[in-house]
Design an enzyme around this catalytic site. Structure first.
Site, mmCIF file in Angstrom:
data_model
loop_
_atom_site.group_PDB
_atom_site.id
_atom_site.type_symbol
_atom_site.label_atom_id
_atom_site.label_comp_id
_atom_site.label_asym_id
_atom_site.label_seq_id
_atom_site.Cartn_x
_atom_site.Cartn_y
_atom_site.Cartn_z
ATOM 1 N N LEU A 1 9.408 10.005 4.991
ATOM 2 C CA LEU A 1 8.639 11.255 5.067
ATOM 3 C C LEU A 1 7.390 11.104 5.924
ATOM 4 C CD1 LEU A 1 8.829 12.238 1.297
ATOM 5 C CD2 LEU A 1 9.964 13.409 3.193
ATOM 6 N N GLY B 1 1.239 1.818 4.392
ATOM 7 C CA GLY B 1 2.657 1.710 4.102
ATOM 8 C C GLY B 1 3.381 3.000 4.416
ATOM 9 N N ASP C 1 -10.662 10.282 -1.119
ATOM 10 C CA ASP C 1 -9.877 10.322 0.121
ATOM 11 C C ASP C 1 -9.364 11.737 0.397
ATOM 12 O OD1 ASP C 1 -8.845 9.197 2.397
ATOM 13 O OD2 ASP C 1 -7.119 8.265 1.426
ATOM 14 N N VAL D 1 6.068 6.317 3.193
ATOM 15 C CA VAL D 1 6.495 7.184 2.098
ATOM 16 C C VAL D 1 7.926 7.615 2.385
ATOM 17 C CG1 VAL D 1 6.030 9.312 0.823
ATOM 18 C CG2 VAL D 1 4.123 8.017 1.807
#
Ligand code: ATP
Ligand code: MG
Length: 305
Positions: free
Chosen positions: A14, A20, A128, A22
């Protein structure tokens, strides 16, 4: 119950962030589609349990404006974090066809209610807030993800790339440069909220890296320059709301309670907004753009051949 990797059927990627990737996955026992985020960590095993325990409070983060958490597990030095799959993706990739003011107000009110929930019910700040962490589904729902529940996880992130888009408030940038990591508060999230609203409305990050000669110049503009404003085409009410989020002095910035009482969000409460229609138009626009850039690439390749 605890989830684990053997229960997952891996589907497509995605997106990719600094830490990293998703992926969309199917949780076979329950037949639920999930988004699984793989985060690479640099740490020793003794910290793993501390992180899992800290992540556990996510099970209490249940609100209409928060992406649901299904569970997390570790494999080697990666944590796999499973959450609700949001089938329209993140807001950074959804604003190309334009964001009318009523839609912008609905997005903003969801974000403010989500942030207020985290603060009042879980006693945490997000840390964030940015358009990639605001997710949307085809039902027209807007939800926050990736908030900082685990201090230990934060410390263990394998930081490969600091990123050139800073949503950090001026006081937080100053603090980091002095290594004072603990000095900022929830009002720093309000700054990031203001920047995110401008980016969602205008389609571009308000301090575009290409206009500065280096990251230092960019951060200097955030700390010492005037705050950015909503682009033309939005009302004075909307502009005033964003101005209240982007006061340089954190003490003067609006609180969540004040933001919810601002006419921009009060008017939103009684208005009918066709969020489903907006999401479907935004997705159609995004798909058309992707198809166009693919055919351009093909054209270039056949020209080269
Ligand atoms: P950063 O690494 O700085 O936090 P990021 O938020 O873009 O940046 P990730 O959180 O790893 O990075 O997410 C990568 C992309 O995956 C996002 O931009 C978003 O488009 C997509 N994504 C993340 N979570 C979900 C989800 N639950 N449902 C659907 N798409 C998601
Ligand atoms: Mg994210």
């Amino acid at each position: 119950f605890a989830i684990n990797m053997t229960q997952m059927q891996l589907l497509e990627e995605l997106g990719r962030g600094n830490y990293g990737t998703v992926k969309r996955v199917l949780h076979k026992p329950t037949n639920v589609l999930m988004a699984m985020k793989e985060i690479r960590l640099e740490l020793d095993d003794s910290k793993l349990n501390a992180i899992l325990m800290e992540l556990d409070i996510l099970h209490r983060a249940v609100a209409p404006e928060i992406v649901e958490f299904y569970g997390a597990f570790f494999i080697e030095s990666c944590v796999y974090y499973c959450m609700e799959f949001m089938d329209a993706g993140s807001l950074d990739k959804l604003q190309g066809a334009g964001v009318p003011e009523d839609v912008l107000a609905r997005i903003t009110s969801s974000m403010v209610r989500g942030l207020k929930f985290l603060k009042d019910e879980l006693q945490i700040m997000h840390r964030d807030v940015k358009p990639t962490n605001v997710l949307v589904n085809k039902k027209g729902e807007i939800k926050l993800c990736d908030f900082g529940v685990s201090g230990q996880l934060e410390k263990s992130l394998a930081k490969t790339n600091i990123g050139c888009q800073s949503y950090m408030a001026p006081e937080r940038i100053k603090g980091e440069s002095q290594n004072n990591l603990g000095t900022y508060t929830v009002s720093s999230d309000v700054w990031s909220l203001g920047l995110s609203i401008i980016e969602i409305a205008s389609g571009t990050y308000p301090y575009p890296p290409e206009t500065y000669s280096n990251v230092f110049a960019q951060l200097t503009a955030i700390v010492h320059g005037p705050p950015p404003e909503l682009p033309d085409g939005y009302s004075e009410v909307a502009t005033d709301f964003v101005g209240g989020c982007l006061r340089k002095d954190p003490e003067l910035r609006a609180t969540y309670a004040e933001l919810l009482e601002h006419p921009f969000l009060v008017d939103d409460k009684t208005r009918n907004v066709d969020m489903v229609g907006w999401v479907s138009r935004a997705l159609a626009y995004r798909e058309a753009q992707q198809a166009q850039s693919q055919s351009q690439q093909q054209q270039q390749r056949s020209n080269q051949a």
